[in-house]
Design an enzyme around this catalytic site. Structure first.
Site, short mmCIF file in Angstrom:
data_model
loop_
_atom_site.label_atom_id
_atom_site.label_comp_id
_atom_site.label_asym_id
_atom_site.label_seq_id
_atom_site.Cartn_x
_atom_site.Cartn_y
_atom_site.Cartn_z
CG ASP A 135 -2.28 0.59 0.97
OD1 ASP A 135 -2.33 1.83 0.84
OD2 ASP A 135 -3.29 -0.14 0.90
CG HIS A 142 -5.43 3.77 0.96
ND1 HIS A 142 -5.00 2.48 0.77
CD2 HIS A 142 -6.71 3.81 0.50
CE1 HIS A 142 -5.97 1.77 0.23
NE2 HIS A 142 -7.01 2.54 0.05
CB SER A 149 -9.46 0.51 -0.10
OG SER A 149 -8.91 0.73 -1.37
#
Length: 446
Positions: free
Chosen positions: A135, A172, A389
């Site tokens: 990520d 994120h 996600s």
């Protein structure tokens, strides 16, 4: 513990980012025109090749070279594929009350309540397992992630000069990591599905420093490449990860001819290697609400061999005070991609609707850089996000719990345990669910 609280009160992006379905070939753009993925088995001399990533276990290379050089060598190759970051516009939200982020975060975690995570923890908390987060980077200093990240094994694939253990590519990865393994021993924080698991930060997205003052908030990542992602997955398998989460939110449809055929073989080779090493890889299916219906003419980058492609669900009208809702947590999210034969499991990802309480609440870390690009640290806190996600790491965390409870299981057996205990809701179409809606507790105790 002194916590610096940051809350997303004005808007949350669905899935934070979508890496678009139109992938740009690195063989046709300026200085990037010489980046390729090469089958090493057919390559003689590696002279005149600038190796970017080596994937020795699967005999693949990511290189910079001229196309003529590779054609002369006779080795199969294809241009690496740039995956551009395309942010969604924020959606309106009801403002959060002042109490959010200052009390027990679990009250806002309808996803962990629905998955009966405390009950699963009576069997195991994920001890003895390792999960890779492929990520934008994990904020290892976040209070809910301190001590959870193995920095010695963590590695940056982003080619931007920054390291690991911080949210260099945006928040994120921290939110995803928290869903998997946020500690359950902090005061007033959130919990992850498998807080006993060890996390490994495999950063593939770099810092998007050009976004400051522009259309993209500085917490968002820069572009990456498909070859980079494949290299990270191979490494995760090499170091013995039991699960690897890829909440990348992108889908690239590849025709089974020419370069598309080569890429299909790359995905198969990498996926089969990971599975053989005991690494179950979990994928976000994407956030644009379209069908990924599998057909014989095209393959999909999220359908890497042996992985679990995950769609998103979420409640409507969740009330943290009563823990009640108007629609159940297993109802499909309107943005989720879907398709019979393309989706393996559905899992909590957040509704992305009118109320932020219907989204997934977990840790965030907003990176700070000065004008020269020097990393200054991060603002730690919590926020509600929605997207596939957020659904994929629910499956990765569940996989860690199953593996911890059954150390003798290989990746296929962990996968079977997750899919066998999932159920398809009668009131919604099968195209959203694959084998069904994830039931973490049943997978661990069943």
């Amino acid at each position: 513990m002194n916590r610096r609280i940051f809350l997303a009160r004005t808007g949350v992006s669905i899935g934070t980012l979508t890496l678009g379905s139109t992938a740009a070939s690195a063989a046709t753009e300026g200085d990037e025109a010489r980046r390729f993925v090469v089958d090493r088995r057919g390559l003689g001399s590696e002279a005149d090749l600038e190796v970017v990533h080596e994937m020795d276990p699967v005999d693949l290379l990511v290189v910079r070279a001229t196309e003529e050089r590779l054609e002369d060598a006779g080795a199969p190759f294809a241009p690496d594929v740039r995956l551009p970051a395309e942010p969604h516009a924020p959606v309106d939200r009801e403002p959060a009350g002042d109490e959010v982020g200052t009390g027990d975060g679990f009250r806002y975690q309808w996803d962990k309540q629905d998955q009966r995570i405390p009950e699963a923890h009576e069997v195991t908390r994920g001890e003895g397992t390792r999960v890779a987060i492929i990520d934008s980077g994990i904020a290892a200093g976040h209070p809910d992630l301190e001590g959870q990240v193995n920095l010695a094994l963590s590695r940056s694939f982003a080619e931007d000069g920054y390291g690991v253990g911080a949210p260099y590519g945006g928040t994120h990865g921290t939110h995803v990591a928290g869903i998997v393994a946020a500690s359950d021993e902090t005061d007033g924080g959130v919990i992850g599905s498998a807080p006993g698991a060890e996390l490994v930060d495999l950063r593939v997205f770099g810092a998007n420093l050009e976004s400051r003052g522009g259309d993209v908030p500085p917490g968002y990542w820069a572009d990456t490449y498909m070859g980079t992602v494949m290299a990270a997955l191979v490494y995760a398998a090499e170091i013995g990860c039991d699960a690897a989460n890829l909440s990348l939110g992108w889908t690239w449809r590849m025709r089974q001819e020419g370069w598309g055929r080569f890429w299909g073989k790359v995905h198969q080779r990498v996926g089969n290697y990971a599975r053989g090493q005991g690494t179950l890889h979990t994928h976000a299916s994407g956030n644009w609400g379209e069908s990924l219906q599998f057909n014989r003419d095209e393959t999909d980058s999220s359908q890497t061999a042996g992985g679990i492609t995950t769609s998103a669900t979420g409640p409507v009208g969740f009330d943290p005070e009563t823990e009640e809702y108007d629609e159940p947590p297993y109802s499909p999210s309107t943005y989720t991609t879907h398709g019979v034969g393309a989706i393996d499991l559905a899992a909590p990802g957040g509704k992305g609707g009118e109320s932020q309480y219907d989204d997934v609440y977990n840790a965030i870390a907003l990176p700070q850089f000065d004008e020269d690009g020097e990393y200054l640290g991060a603002e730690y806190g919590y926020a509600f996000y929605a997207g596939t996600s957020m659904a994929a790491p629910q499956v990765a965390g569940a996989a860690a719990l199953v593996k911890s409870a059954h150390s003798e299981y290989n990746a296929n057996q962990v996968r079977i345990a997750l899919t066998r205990t999932a159920e398809r809701p009668d009131e919604y179409e099968n195209k959203y669910y694959g084998s069904g809606y994830l039931d973490t507790c049943a997978a661990v105790t069943g």
